[in-house]
Design an enzyme around this catalytic site. Structure first.
Site, PDB file in Angstrom:
ATOM      1  N   SER B 327      76.615 -43.300  96.850  1.00  0.00           N
ATOM      2  CA  SER B 327      75.855 -42.682  95.756  1.00  0.00           C
ATOM      3  C   SER B 327      76.404 -41.346  95.304  1.00  0.00           C
ATOM      4  O   SER B 327      75.866 -40.741  94.373  1.00  0.00           O
ATOM      5  CB  SER B 327      74.405 -42.477  96.198  1.00  0.00           C
ATOM      6  OG  SER B 327      73.880 -43.686  96.669  1.00  0.00           O
ATOM      7  N   ASP B 366      67.328 -52.046  95.520  1.00  0.00           N
ATOM      8  CA  ASP B 366      67.342 -50.590  95.546  1.00  0.00           C
ATOM      9  C   ASP B 366      67.187 -50.208  97.012  1.00  0.00           C
ATOM     10  O   ASP B 366      66.649 -50.962  97.804  1.00  0.00           O
ATOM     11  CB  ASP B 366      66.172 -50.025  94.745  1.00  0.00           C
ATOM     12  CG  ASP B 366      66.309 -48.523  94.504  1.00  0.00           C
ATOM     13  OD1 ASP B 366      66.759 -48.144  93.415  1.00  0.00           O
ATOM     14  OD2 ASP B 366      65.994 -47.744  95.449  1.00  0.00           O
ATOM     15  N   HIS B 372      61.068 -47.055  92.733  1.00  0.00           N
ATOM     16  CA  HIS B 372      60.796 -45.664  92.370  1.00  0.00           C
ATOM     17  C   HIS B 372      59.824 -45.554  91.202  1.00  0.00           C
ATOM     18  O   HIS B 372      59.529 -44.453  90.766  1.00  0.00           O
ATOM     19  CB  HIS B 372      62.104 -44.967  91.995  1.00  0.00           C
ATOM     20  CG  HIS B 372      63.102 -44.890  93.108  1.00  0.00           C
ATOM     21  ND1 HIS B 372      63.190 -43.829  93.977  1.00  0.00           N
ATOM     22  CD2 HIS B 372      64.042 -45.770  93.523  1.00  0.00           C
ATOM     23  CE1 HIS B 372      64.152 -44.049  94.861  1.00  0.00           C
ATOM     24  NE2 HIS B 372      64.689 -45.238  94.596  1.00  0.00           N
ATOM     25  N   CYS B 385      68.094 -43.189  92.936  1.00  0.00           N
ATOM     26  CA  CYS B 385      67.603 -44.513  92.575  1.00  0.00           C
ATOM     27  C   CYS B 385      68.768 -45.415  92.158  1.00  0.00           C
ATOM     28  O   CYS B 385      69.578 -45.066  91.319  1.00  0.00           O
ATOM     29  CB  CYS B 385      66.611 -44.378  91.421  1.00  0.00           C
ATOM     30  SG  CYS B 385      66.113 -45.975  90.751  1.00  0.00           S
TER      31      CYS B 385
END
Lengths: 370, 618
Positions: B327, B366, B372, B385
């Protein structure tokens, strides 16, 4: 002076049984040797002194032997030879190994090299053998003489000491020539020697001896290995030029490029520092000694004296030619010192003993006044 | 006649016979001595010039003198590489009578290991004649004394004093500074051998290798008179060597130490870069190794121990480790969406915890199973997210996505001045067609957006991309060597930073929004990097990441405790600080560290604290 005859003279030399011209020549060589040795040893006075002491001993022995008449030697010849032979056998069986070869007999007090003694004993024995026989020698007598020469030669070669073996064989052979051996026979021997040489090369030589012969044939093939000595020696000689670099100024010897420079290669030091002129002077002195020796031998009254004297002086000749031939790259490297110049004891004592005998032959003359 | 000869002696005849033979002998003597005299004339007169020059060549030789290798310092002048005088036991084989005997003899005096013998055996076969072969290095004073008093009976054995490279910090900077080693056959083909005539070591890796030309210096020459043993008697003429240049690195040893301590035995890598210049402040790869082992040839056993270790201490993870970025690339992707006008900061997407491509029921999960909810770009970065970025990646498409990300240096070597880096991999449609000979599938776009799939980056690339983000698009070439010092004048020449390019800025507000989002990921209660906001004295803009080590099957639950440590995810973290005027950008990975926020972020915090708060000159 070469042909002057001290035996007829009187005075000190006559009483001491010495031959002044020969003595002068020997002293000149020994003196020149000391001068070169001082330089070759790296200006080591202690080493020069040791050589002076050896020379003193050797000249002393010469003086002693000069007093003994040739008749006495003739009577004792076969005994001397027999004892020498026995000691050679003893060396092979229980000798001390030095530098990879068995040469020494340890007698407790001194270490003794019987092969040195044979350099005199062999020509003496051959001379003794021929003295009672008619000359020129018959074939069977030649054969016996050949045996007298070959047995000690092979024993010494087994030690292995190629240089001394060569000298023993050489001086013995010269006695054969002086005895009147036919030239024809000499040629035949030469023809016979070729296959013998091959046998010696294949079975009789040690590796280091073979490599010496090989590098002799082409020293540049291994410039840092076995050929190193010869190349450096030739450089030393050649760089000396006509007048030399001057005493104590030889770079080859002082910077330690020359191996064995105070022993076997002392001639190279001399050539480097005194040049071609020095070499000529040295060779002329040697020639004088040689010719004087031959003259003395030929003046001898009996066959024993003639043959022994001739054999001894020619052994001196072999020393000289082999050594100078070796350091100048004409002959293979065999450990033969330059007579009277090289540092070292045993060969010098033997050489001067030989000259003592020569002087004795010359000075003990039967006065046949009718 | 014949009868008479055998019966009676005839003294007159015998005397004549002898005299004839004596004359022959005299002629022989004169002839032989003449031959000798001619031989001498040939050598001494005809070839005098030839032998004369040989004699001169014999004694005068040109000797190369090795230059002193340049020193290496960190940015504060801490010595990283130096030269220390050491004693080496060497043997000239040609002067030894019996090598085995001599070695045994030496072994009774000082310890000589099997490794020493092995290396000696290896070395002596490739040493030129009459050149010394080293047997033992770094003799102690006592060992020198023990051997010295016995030298007289050990011909060919020498003790030589030489300058040897030494790395006082050992493993701390090994992966940056590298090490020197003995010159190999392969090295010989690449160097000017005359310049290395007296040199025995050459840089093998790291700065030592990349800056070899500066560190080495220029060989000197001495015309010396030597004796036959090669001992120098006097120096006739001397042209001194030029010592190598000293190097000052951007590296801060204090940061290295802090980072190494912070890793606390975990495996991983950390790179810290000064945004705006590209200066590499720290370059850490743990575990590391002692470069001093390599200088004189590492023993087989020691090398096997290092190379066979599961922890791979020899592997430079910072430059050569290629990991999925996870990420950590999300802020740049978010920036791409804003700058390329695909989204605005007000747009939001509903995240139910999974995402499906139209006409496909495969669910892309996710990380938060319950989702989320409705989420915009800022919170998508704060909470990391995945669904938001799946959606964004479809809007951008793989081509625009990879070309935007490429501007931050992914998928290509950064051009670091010490070399040795891997290029990473930035997947694109064109790449897949060329290498895999397959078309690009939309699903791959989704995985690429969360830094998984084909994506591979090195910690160095990640740090440099973070620095670029922090410095508002100023993409620099990272560099380790800060300054080169002339050893004689002491003059330091600083190396200019090199800007590779500027990422175009459509709206500075977009950059500011991404920066805020990264700050909030540290400072907010829901931020993934909230673990490091305790008593923070400056603002950190950070982003966590997790790189999967192995894939999970559909609907399989990821339960960390049940997975063997070696199969756990890699923890990543990128950050720069202070966020309004970045002085340091950090990227790091903890192999099998699990979550980025919990394991990786605290390491970055410690390094940044050290750099921003504890610097003595601040």
């Amino acid at each position: 002076m070469l042909l002057s005859d001290a035996s007829h003279g009187h005075g000190l030399f006559r009483r001491l049984h010495l031959d002044p011209p020969l003595l002068l020549g020997l002293l000149a060589l020994a003196g020149f040797g000391l001068i070169v040795l001082y330089s070759a040893s790296g200006e080591d006075l202690a080493q020069v002194w040791r050589q002076v002491i050896r020379l003193g001993v050797a000249f002393g022995l010469m003086l002693v032997l000069a007093q003994i008449g040739p008749d006495t030697l003739q009577r004792w010849a076969h005994w001397i030879f027999g004892i020498g032979l026995a000691m050679l056998l003893a060396v092979l069986l229980l000798g001390v190994v030095g530098k990879g070869a068995q040469r020494w007999l340890d007698l407790g007090v001194i270490r003794f090299q019987p092969s040195e003694m044979m350099k005199i004993a062999v020509p003496m024995m051959v001379a003794w053998y021929f003295a009672e026989r008619t000359l020129p020698p018959a074939l069977k007598h030649l054969f016996v003489a050949l045996l007298i020469i070959l047995v000690p030669t092979l024993l010494v070669a087994r030690q292995p000491d190629l240089g001394t073996a060569l000298l023993i064989a050489g001086s013995g052979s010269f006695v054969l020539i002086f005895a009147g051996m036919r030239w024809r026979l000499l040629v035949y021997t030469g023809v016979l020697a070729a296959p013998l040489g091959w046998l010696l090369w294949t079975f009789g030589m040690r590796d280091y001896q073979r490599s010496r012969v090989l590098t002799f044939l082409n020293p540049e093939s291994d410039p840092l290995g076995a050929g190193y000595h010869i190349i450096q020696s030739k450089i030393a000689i050649g760089s000396g030029g006509l007048y030399g670099k001057g005493w104590l100024n030889g770079t080859q010897s002082h910077l330690e490029f020359l191996p064995e420079r105070h022993t076997d290669f002392i001639f190279s030091v001399l050539s480097e520092e005194f040049g071609f002129m020095g070499v000529l002077f040295l060779l002329a002195t040697y020639l004088f000694v040689l010719l004087r020796g031959l003259y003395i031998a030929s003046r001898s009254q009996d066959t024993f004296g003639r043959l022994l004297g001739g054999g001894l002086i020619m052994s001196f000749f072999i020393y000289l030619v082999v050594n100078v031939g070796m350091v100048s790259g004409l002959l293979p490297v065999v450990g033969v010192p330059l007579p009277l110049l090289s540092y070292g004891g045993s060969s010098m004592v033997t050489l001067l003993a030989g000259f003592g005998i020569l002087m004795s032959i010359h000075t003990h003359r039967k006065l046949l006044k009718s | 006649m014949r009868l008479r000869r055998t019966m009676l002696k005839d003294p007159i005849r015998e005397r004549h016979l002898f005299q004839n033979r004596a004359i022959f002998a005299a002629i022989l003597c004169v002839a032989a001595l003449s031959v000798l005299a001619l031989r001498m004339a040939y050598l001494q007169v005809v070839y005098h010039q030839h032998y004369s020059s040989l004699a001169t060549n014999n004694r005068v030789s040109l000797k190369a003198v090795a230059p002193t290798r340049g020193l290496i310092f960190d940015r504060n002048g801490v010595v990283l590489a130096q030269n220390i005088p050491t004693f080496t036991l060497e043997i000239i084989q040609e002067r030894v009578d019996d090598l085995a005997d001599t070695l045994d003899e030496l072994a009774t005096l000082i310890p000589i290991s099997e490794d020493d013998r092995e290396r000696f055996e290896h070395e002596r076969r490739r040493t030129r004649r009459f050149n010394p072969v080293p047997l033992r290095f770094r003799l102690s004073d006592e060992e020198v004394a023990l051997v010295s008093i016995n030298l007289h009976r050990l011909p060919g054995v020498e003790i030589n004093s030489t300058l040897t490279r030494h790395y006082p910090l050992a493993d701390l900077t090994a992966h940056t500074v590298g090490y020197v080693g003995r010159i190999s056959e392969r090295d010989l083909q690449q160097i000017d051998t005359s310049n290395y005539a007296a040199t025995r070591h050459i840089g093998k890796i790291g700065v030592e290798r990349s800056h070899e030309h500066l560190l080495h210096g220029r060989v000197g020459r001495e015309q010396v008179e030597t004796n036959a043993r090669g001992r120098i008697l006097q120096i006739l003429h001397r042209e001194p060597p030029e010592p190598g240049h000293n190097l000052y690195l951007n590296i801060d040893v204090a940061l290295q130490q802090e980072a190494k301590a912070a890793f606390a035995g975990e495996r991983g890598a950390l790179v810290a870069i000064e945004p705006g210049s590209g200066a590499v402040l720290a370059l850490v790869s743990v575990p590391s190794y002692d470069p001093n082992l390599f200088i004189n040839g590492i023993s087989q056993a020691s090398f096997r121990e290092l190379s066979d270790s599961r922890d791979q201490p020899l592997f430079n993870r910072a430059l050569r480790g290629q990991y999925p970025p996870g990420s950590t690339t999300k802020p740049i992707l978010g920036l791409a969406g804003l700058e390329l006008n695909e989204i605005t900061s007000l747009d939001s997407v509903v995240c139910p915890g999974w995402f499906s491509l139209p006409g496909d029921d495969h669910r892309y999960r996710d990380w938060r199973r319950e989702g989320h909810g409705p989420i915009g770009v800022t919170r998508a970065i704060v909470e990391s997210c995945d669904v938001f970025f799946y959606d964004l990646s479809l809007k951008l498409g793989i081509d625009r996505m990879s070309s935007y990300i490429a501007q931050f240096g992914f998928g290509q070597r950064t051009g670091l001045d010490i070399g040795g880096e891997a290029s990473g991999l930035l997947p694109s449609r064109e790449w897949k067609r060329r290498v895999k000979r397959e078309p690009w599938y939309p699903g791959e776009t989704l995985i690429t957006s969360i830094g998984q799939g084909f994506n591979l980056t090195t910690p160095l690339q990640l740090a440099n991309a973070t620095a670029t983000l922090g410095s508002r698009g100023k993409h620099m070439q990272p560099f380790v060597v800060q300054a080169v010092q002339d050893p004689t004048s002491g003059e330091k020449q600083h190396l200019e930073p090199i800007q590779l390019h500027q990422v175009p800025i459509q709206d500075p507000g977009n950059w500011w929004r991404i920066d805020r989002a990264m700050v909030r990921s540290v400072e907010e209660r829901t931020g993934t990097a909230r673990s490091i906001n305790h008593r923070l004295q400056y603002r950190i803009a950070g982003k966590t990441g997790t790189a999967q080590v192995f894939g999970l099957a559909q609907d399989q639950e990821y339960v960390e405790e049940e997975i063997a440590k070696r199969l756990r995810d890699h923890a990543l973290f990128v950050a720069y600080a202070p966020s309004d005027d970045p002085k340091i950008a950090v990227a790091l990975i903890v192999e099998n560290g699990g979550g980025g926020g919990r394991t990786a972020a605290p390491i970055a915090r410690r390094v940044m604290d050290r750099y921003l708060l504890a610097r003595p000159e601040n």
